[in-house]
Design an enzyme around this catalytic site. Structure first.
Site, PDB file in Angstrom:
ATOM      1  N   SER A 124      43.636  48.104  38.703  1.00 30.67           N
ATOM      2  CA  SER A 124      44.933  48.422  38.127  1.00 30.67           C
ATOM      3  C   SER A 124      45.249  49.896  38.323  1.00 30.67           C
ATOM      4  O   SER A 124      44.349  50.741  38.370  1.00 30.67           O
ATOM      5  CB  SER A 124      44.947  48.094  36.634  1.00 30.67           C
ATOM      6  OG  SER A 124      46.110  48.600  36.010  1.00 30.67           O
ATOM      7  N   GLY A 132      37.803  33.824  36.925  1.00 31.41           N
ATOM      8  CA  GLY A 132      39.000  33.699  36.090  1.00 31.41           C
ATOM      9  C   GLY A 132      40.113  32.966  36.789  1.00 31.41           C
ATOM     10  O   GLY A 132      41.282  33.349  36.710  1.00 31.41           O
ATOM     11  N   ALA A 133      39.773  31.867  37.458  1.00 30.31           N
ATOM     12  CA  ALA A 133      40.743  31.192  38.328  1.00 30.31           C
ATOM     13  C   ALA A 133      41.463  30.028  37.660  1.00 30.31           C
ATOM     14  O   ALA A 133      42.185  29.298  38.336  1.00 30.31           O
ATOM     15  CB  ALA A 133      40.030  30.694  39.590  1.00 30.31           C
ATOM     16  N   ASN A 134      41.300  29.837  36.362  1.00 31.54           N
ATOM     17  CA  ASN A 134      41.946  28.696  35.732  1.00 31.54           C
ATOM     18  C   ASN A 134      43.375  28.992  35.286  1.00 31.54           C
ATOM     19  O   ASN A 134      44.123  28.087  34.924  1.00 31.54           O
ATOM     20  CB  ASN A 134      41.136  28.210  34.523  1.00 31.54           C
ATOM     21  CG  ASN A 134      40.975  29.280  33.472  1.00 31.54           C
ATOM     22  OD1 ASN A 134      40.091  30.128  33.601  1.00 31.54           O
ATOM     23  ND2 ASN A 134      41.795  29.274  32.429  1.00 31.54           N
ATOM     24  N   SER A 135      43.788  30.264  35.341  1.00 35.48           N
ATOM     25  CA  SER A 135      45.151  30.602  34.923  1.00 35.48           C
ATOM     26  C   SER A 135      45.610  31.884  35.609  1.00 35.48           C
ATOM     27  O   SER A 135      44.808  32.597  36.225  1.00 35.48           O
ATOM     28  CB  SER A 135      45.229  30.765  33.398  1.00 35.48           C
ATOM     29  OG  SER A 135      44.435  31.867  32.983  1.00 35.48           O
ATOM     30  N   GLY A 136      46.908  32.169  35.474  1.00 41.00           N
ATOM     31  CA  GLY A 136      47.451  33.437  35.919  1.00 41.00           C
ATOM     32  C   GLY A 136      47.238  33.730  37.386  1.00 41.00           C
ATOM     33  O   GLY A 136      47.340  32.859  38.257  1.00 41.00           O
ATOM     34  N   ILE A 137      46.947  34.999  37.676  1.00 39.44           N
ATOM     35  CA  ILE A 137      46.765  35.462  39.039  1.00 39.44           C
ATOM     36  C   ILE A 137      45.633  34.706  39.731  1.00 39.44           C
ATOM     37  O   ILE A 137      45.742  34.329  40.895  1.00 39.44           O
ATOM     38  CB  ILE A 137      46.478  36.978  39.046  1.00 39.44           C
ATOM     39  CG1 ILE A 137      47.728  37.746  38.636  1.00 39.44           C
ATOM     40  CG2 ILE A 137      46.006  37.447  40.423  1.00 39.44           C
ATOM     41  CD1 ILE A 137      47.482  39.214  38.403  1.00 39.44           C
ATOM     42  N   GLY A 138      44.537  34.482  39.019  1.00 42.34           N
ATOM     43  CA  GLY A 138      43.394  33.782  39.615  1.00 42.34           C
ATOM     44  C   GLY A 138      43.745  32.381  40.058  1.00 42.34           C
ATOM     45  O   GLY A 138      43.345  31.940  41.141  1.00 42.34           O
ATOM     46  N   TYR A 169      40.225  49.598  28.698  1.00 46.22           N
ATOM     47  CA  TYR A 169      40.715  48.858  29.871  1.00 46.22           C
ATOM     48  C   TYR A 169      40.848  49.797  31.071  1.00 46.22           C
ATOM     49  O   TYR A 169      40.397  49.486  32.177  1.00 46.22           O
ATOM     50  CB  TYR A 169      42.058  48.214  29.551  1.00 46.22           C
ATOM     51  CG  TYR A 169      42.699  47.505  30.711  1.00 46.22           C
ATOM     52  CD1 TYR A 169      42.293  46.221  31.076  1.00 46.22           C
ATOM     53  CD2 TYR A 169      43.712  48.113  31.462  1.00 46.22           C
ATOM     54  CE1 TYR A 169      42.884  45.559  32.151  1.00 46.22           C
ATOM     55  CE2 TYR A 169      44.298  47.462  32.537  1.00 46.22           C
ATOM     56  CZ  TYR A 169      43.884  46.189  32.870  1.00 46.22           C
ATOM     57  OH  TYR A 169      44.455  45.540  33.935  1.00 46.22           O
TER      58      TYR A 169
END
EC number: 1.1.1.-
Length: 373
Positions: free
Chosen positions: A260, A131-137, A293
């Site tokens: 989390s 998930g590295a294309n946005s946000g924290i990643g 979640y």
């Protein structure tokens, strides 16, 4: 005494002069370290004064910093057409000897990525981030790549992954980044990703399991499992199993599970205290997005703890980390109510510009690592 002076070995009162066999070097980030060629070791402190230093200012006009095949930093003088391993800014160093802070002082809500990674040379390290294309990643991938690591962005959309790669290259054209397809909602895709990575014959030093979904409506994956559970936990669980042999062969290595604090508000046991599998992948009737979640994040932590117990004797450590409460990223996009809550909380929570919100670095950066001698 004259002979010693001629040889450069005379006794001196100058605490800045290096003893015989020592050499002054710099990292990519401008931190000064000292190489002892006689004992084949390096250290941050000056061998005489015990001071730590860093270079000040930019490189002189016409100079460029490069890295050789061994990860050693060197400098190119394009005007005079020469190269040297001696940083031309070493004449303008500043002392950096702060009192050793506590963990709370080192990493707080205002800590930036570059501050935590300052002085680390990650050349030669291979990292996979889901998930590295946005946000924290993305912020994690960019920060590690800018410090020399070879980073693979494992993304569901290859197009968005390639766009993220270009954004990183826009900041440093020599960054070693690559996007690969990984859809955690498909166990077959996870298997194909692992096989494709292994075909590159690369080591794997850091695996960051970051991708996740939050607040999504009930749906089943192609494998017949509830989507939040599979994407947040089971897909990562399978990925780690498939790459375990590479991690062992690359030791010291580590796995970082981005979990989390929400894991505290869930339960996955039945009334008799046994694991209730129906709670992990509930039916539509029994589904509540927030609870799904929370349960997936609890599974992340239980898995990370057990993984560390099993693999740490083999040089592979595992950490689960909390990125911070209500970070404004794309994770809340599944329902307008969540978007509203995250927007209202945005001024009071950590921003995407701060590293401590990424959490992954808490498990990555304990102390600054020395370059190889």
């Amino acid at each position: 005494m004259a002979a010693l002076k001629y040889a450069g070995l005379e006794d001196t009162d100058s605490e800045e002069e290096l003893p015989p066999g020592w050499e002054e070097r710099t990292t990519k980030d401008g931190w000064v370290y000292y190489a002892n060629h006689l004992e084949e070791k390096t250290q941050w402190e000056h061998p005489k004064s015990g001071k730590r230093k860093r270079v000040a200012g930019d490189l002189p006009y016409g100079w460029e910093q490069e890295t050789d095949e061994n990860g050693q930093v060197y400098f190119v003088d394009h005007i005079n057409k020469r190269t040297t391993y001696l940083d031309p800014r070493l004449a303008f160093t500043v002392e950096d000897n702060p009192v050793k802070p506590t963990t709370r002082q080192k990493y707080d809500g205002n800590t930036t990525a570059m501050e935590i990674l300052q002085g680390r040379d990650l050349s030669g390290k291979v990292v996979i981030i889901t998930g590295a294309n946005s946000g924290i990643g993305f912020e994690t991938a960019k920060s590690l790549a800018l410090h020399g690591a070879c980073v693979i962005l494992a993304c569901r959309s290859l197009a968005r992954g390639n766009d993220a790669v270009q954004r990183i290259l826009g900041e440093w054209h020599k960054a070693k980044v690559e996007a690969m397809t990984l859809d955690l909602a498909s166990l077959q895709s996870v298997q194909h990703f692992a096989e494709a990575f292994k075909s590159k014959n690369l080591p794997l030093h850091i695996l960051i399991c970051n991708a996740g979904m939050f607040g999504a409506p009930w749906s089943l994956t192609e494998d017949g499992l509830e989507s939040t559970f599979q994407v947040n936990h089971l897909g990562h669980f399978y990925l780690v199993q498939l790459l375990e042999d590479v991690l062992r062969q690359s030791s010291p290595a580590r796995v970082v599970m981005v979990s989390s604090e929400s894991h505290r508000f869930s339960e996955i046991k039945d009334s008799s205290g046994k694991l209730d599998f129906s709670l992990l992948s509930p039916s539509k009737k029994e589904y509540w997005a927030m609870l799904a979640y929370n349960r997936s994040k609890l599974c992340n932590i239980l898995f990370s703890n057990e993984l560390n117990r099993r693999l740490s004797p083999h040089g592979v450590t595992s950490n689960s980390v909390h990125p911070g409460n209500m970070i404004y990223s794309s994770i809340h996009q599944n329902w307008w109510v969540y978007t509203l809550l995250f927007t209202l909380a945005r001024p009071f929570t950590k921003s995407m510009g701060n590293l401590s919100r990424s959490g992954a670095f808490v498990g990555l950066c304990f102390e600054r690592a020395l370059p190889a001698a």
